[in-house]
Design an enzyme around this catalytic site. Structure first.
Site, PDB file in Angstrom:
ATOM      1  CG  ASP A   1      -2.072   0.995   1.066  1.00 50.53           C
ATOM      2  OD1 ASP A   1      -3.224   0.534   0.906  1.00 50.53           O
ATOM      3  OD2 ASP A   1      -1.823   2.213   1.080  1.00 50.53           O
ATOM      4  CB  ILE A   2       0.800   4.260  -2.168  1.00 48.59           C
ATOM      5  CG1 ILE A   2       1.889   5.156  -2.724  1.00 48.59           C
ATOM      6  CG2 ILE A   2      -0.480   5.029  -1.882  1.00 48.59           C
ATOM      7  CD1 ILE A   2       1.589   5.715  -4.095  1.00 48.59           C
TER       8      ILE A   2
ATOM      9  CG  ASN B   1     -12.307  -0.492   3.679  1.00 47.35           C
ATOM     10  OD1 ASN B   1     -12.603  -0.983   4.757  1.00 47.35           O
ATOM     11  ND2 ASN B   1     -11.137   0.100   3.459  1.00 47.35           N
TER      12      ASN B   1
ATOM     13  CD  GLN C   1     -15.077   0.016  -2.729  1.00 47.64           C
ATOM     14  OE1 GLN C   1     -16.240  -0.235  -2.370  1.00 47.64           O
ATOM     15  NE2 GLN C   1     -14.507  -0.573  -3.766  1.00 47.64           N
TER      16      GLN C   1
ATOM     17  CG  HIS D   1      -8.994  -2.863  -2.668  1.00 44.38           C
ATOM     18  ND1 HIS D   1      -9.895  -2.060  -3.322  1.00 44.38           N
ATOM     19  CD2 HIS D   1      -8.776  -2.274  -1.461  1.00 44.38           C
ATOM     20  CE1 HIS D   1     -10.209  -1.027  -2.544  1.00 44.38           C
ATOM     21  NE2 HIS D   1      -9.550  -1.141  -1.406  1.00 44.38           N
ATOM     22  CG  LEU D   2      -7.942  -9.115   0.443  1.00 43.70           C
ATOM     23  CD1 LEU D   2      -6.727  -9.104   1.335  1.00 43.70           C
ATOM     24  CD2 LEU D   2      -8.712 -10.413   0.653  1.00 43.70           C
ATOM     25  CG  HIS D   3      -6.978  -2.706   2.920  1.00 39.99           C
ATOM     26  ND1 HIS D   3      -6.205  -1.611   2.632  1.00 39.99           N
ATOM     27  CD2 HIS D   3      -8.201  -2.437   2.401  1.00 39.99           C
ATOM     28  CE1 HIS D   3      -6.933  -0.712   1.979  1.00 39.99           C
ATOM     29  NE2 HIS D   3      -8.148  -1.188   1.832  1.00 39.99           N
TER      30      HIS D   3
HETATM   31  P1  AMP Z   1      -9.868   1.590   0.180  1.00 39.58           P
HETATM   32  O1  AMP Z   1     -10.131   2.714   1.124  1.00 39.58           O
HETATM   33  O2  AMP Z   1     -10.234   0.258   0.760  1.00 39.58           O
HETATM   34  O3  AMP Z   1     -10.498   1.821  -1.164  1.00 39.58           O
HETATM   35  O4  AMP Z   1      -8.307   1.538   0.024  1.00 39.58           O
HETATM   36  C1  AMP Z   1      -7.593   1.899  -1.102  1.00 39.58           C
HETATM   37  C2  AMP Z   1      -6.123   1.752  -0.745  1.00 39.58           C
HETATM   38  O5  AMP Z   1      -5.358   1.851  -1.923  1.00 39.58           O
HETATM   39  C3  AMP Z   1      -5.610   2.817   0.223  1.00 39.58           C
HETATM   40  O6  AMP Z   1      -5.066   2.161   1.379  1.00 39.58           O
HETATM   41  C4  AMP Z   1      -4.529   3.534  -0.582  1.00 39.58           C
HETATM   42  O7  AMP Z   1      -3.431   3.937   0.206  1.00 39.58           O
HETATM   43  C5  AMP Z   1      -4.154   2.481  -1.602  1.00 39.58           C
HETATM   44  N1  AMP Z   1      -3.602   3.004  -2.838  1.00 39.58           N
HETATM   45  C6  AMP Z   1      -4.129   3.966  -3.624  1.00 39.58           C
HETATM   46  N2  AMP Z   1      -3.357   4.180  -4.699  1.00 39.58           N
HETATM   47  C7  AMP Z   1      -2.306   3.331  -4.595  1.00 39.58           C
HETATM   48  C8  AMP Z   1      -1.162   3.068  -5.403  1.00 39.58           C
HETATM   49  N3  AMP Z   1      -0.920   3.725  -6.526  1.00 39.58           N
HETATM   50  N4  AMP Z   1      -0.274   2.125  -4.967  1.00 39.58           N
HETATM   51  C9  AMP Z   1      -0.501   1.462  -3.821  1.00 39.58           C
HETATM   52  N5  AMP Z   1      -1.574   1.648  -3.029  1.00 39.58           N
HETATM   53  C10 AMP Z   1      -2.463   2.577  -3.404  1.00 39.58           C
END
Ligand code: AMP
Ligand code: ZN
Length: 116
Positions: free
Chosen positions: A32-33, A89, A96, A102-104
């Site tokens: 995650d970024i 989310n 979300q 996606h999952l974390h």
């Molecule tokens: P969500 O809130 O579940 O939609 O989470 C989206 C996740 O994607 C967040 O934790 C962001 O930090 C992550 N994210 C967004 N853009 C990137 C990217 N380019 N590379 C890696 N992670 C990302």
């Protein structure tokens, strides 16, 4: 089945870079970024599915593979015994931000309950 303006479709297609930790024919996992824990990996489908609530019965295997990938990545990152959390989310109240399935995987610190 990709969407031109979707950031995770672009990551899956390697049009924008990511720190990938796993890939197979159906899924990709990357760091995650904006990490919320010492280990924070995002596991995505390669196909553009907007959200958990759009999953169909035919996607059951995909969902299972995403969970299994998270489990395996947790072990590789040494957090199997200390513990970890997986989160999906969905929509506004779920928090979300990126509308591509996606999952974390979060670990390396104690998680709180209930989540915020
Ligand atoms: P969500 O809130 O579940 O939609 O989470 C989206 C996740 O994607 C967040 O934790 C962001 O930090 C992550 N994210 C967004 N853009 C990137 C990217 N380019 N590379 C890696 N992670 C990302
Ligand atoms: Zn997408």
């Amino acid at each position: 089945m990709q969407k031109d303006d979707c950031i995770f479709c672009k990551i899956a297609a390697k049009k924008i870079p990511s720190k990938a930790v796993y890939e197979d024919d159906e899924i990709v996992a990357f760091e995650d970024i904006n990490p919320q824990a010492p280990v924070h990996i995002v596991v995505i489908s390669k196909n553009h599915i907007e959200k958990l609530s759009d999953l169909a019965e035919k996607d059951s295997q995909l969902a299972g593979r995403m969970v299994m990938a998270a489990k395996n990545i947790a072990k590789e990152n040494g957090i199997q015994e200390s513990g970890y959390r997986i989160v999906m989310n969905c929509n506004k109240d779920g928090g979300q931000a990126v509308f591509h399935l996606h999952l974390h995987l979060l670990g390396g610190r104690a998680m709180k309950w209930p989540p915020g």
